[in-house]
Design an enzyme around this catalytic site. Sequence first.
Site, PDB file in Angstrom:
ATOM      1  N   HIS A  98       0.854  -1.198   0.000  1.00 47.04           N
ATOM      2  CA  HIS A  98       0.000   0.000   0.000  1.00 47.04           C
ATOM      3  C   HIS A  98       0.891   1.250   0.000  1.00 47.04           C
ATOM      4  O   HIS A  98       1.972   1.253   0.597  1.00 47.04           O
ATOM      5  CB  HIS A  98      -0.922  -0.006   1.224  1.00 47.04           C
ATOM      6  CG  HIS A  98      -1.953   1.087   1.157  1.00 47.04           C
ATOM      7  ND1 HIS A  98      -1.663   2.373   1.531  1.00 47.04           N
ATOM      8  CD2 HIS A  98      -3.223   1.091   0.704  1.00 47.04           C
ATOM      9  CE1 HIS A  98      -2.742   3.128   1.318  1.00 47.04           C
ATOM     10  NE2 HIS A  98      -3.696   2.364   0.818  1.00 47.04           N
ATOM     11  N   GLU A 170      -3.721   2.566  -7.200  1.00 51.92           N
ATOM     12  CA  GLU A 170      -4.141   3.686  -6.353  1.00 51.92           C
ATOM     13  C   GLU A 170      -3.203   4.861  -6.570  1.00 51.92           C
ATOM     14  O   GLU A 170      -2.114   4.904  -5.986  1.00 51.92           O
ATOM     15  CB  GLU A 170      -4.077   3.278  -4.883  1.00 51.92           C
ATOM     16  CG  GLU A 170      -4.961   2.108  -4.531  1.00 51.92           C
ATOM     17  CD  GLU A 170      -5.226   2.057  -3.039  1.00 51.92           C
ATOM     18  OE1 GLU A 170      -6.366   2.320  -2.648  1.00 51.92           O
ATOM     19  OE2 GLU A 170      -4.286   1.799  -2.271  1.00 51.92           O
TER      20      GLU A 170
END
Length: 266
Positions: A98, A170
């Site tokens: 992430h 993302e």
Amino acid sequence: MRKFVIGGNWKMQIVKVDEAVSVAKEIATALEEIDMNGVDVFVAPSYHALFAVGQAIKGTKLKLAGQNMYFRDQGAFTGEISADSLLDCGCEYVLLGHSERRRIFGEDNAYINQKVKKALEKGLKPVLCIGETAKEKADGQTEAVNQKQLEESLADVSPEQMKNIVIAYEPVWAINNKFLNPDTEIKTATPNEADSIHKFIRKWLIDTFGNEIGNTIPIQYGGSMKDSNCEGLLSIKDIDGGLIGGASLSAAKFKPIIEAATKLYQ
Ligand code: PGA
């Protein structure tokens, strides 16, 4: 036919076990009314709540994910969690790489690659997160940055293993996080921007792992996805779900996104 995957990344937002259990139960109850139609839904609570949430959602349609994982099986690794511990709590998925891990905690592609391989070996499905910063985007580096993250984070992963991987694109500039974006306005990617990079990722997956496998790997979009913008994003051909932070913290906000995904899945 590839799956849609909708993930709720709770980050460090829900700090009490009771609250995590109650939100998870509300989401699981909301899912009872929905025909899931090829859509997987998971939530990723903080470690301390994983076991309790896992127990609370057992037997429901809601799945569980870890937010991170270390690549060694067991041992003297203060502050880390192993794949076996995540499995023991009932996790099926694990977020790896992430942007908050990469950019705040300094994780690099080689390190993430070790985790991806360990997760696969243990039977957890990695959700490999990639994405460029606002500066990299402004410098015209979007494709190069994402390609490097894919190449290095997925080094030595076989086409067969890719059947158990989800990619989460993302863009860092779209993640609702002031620590990641101190000087830039946070914006959701427009459907056009998302379409172009998702197509690029799909092409890379097909070129690298072959047509059949490359076409079955779900690519989630993440970064300020919410009720008001999810339909536009989820109707794009190469967007196969979403990784959602803020809008996954209550059933009221998360359910409309899940409903849109189940409606748009075809
Ligand atoms: P956000 O977070 O939806 O709050 O922007 C997404 C993520 O970081 O996974």
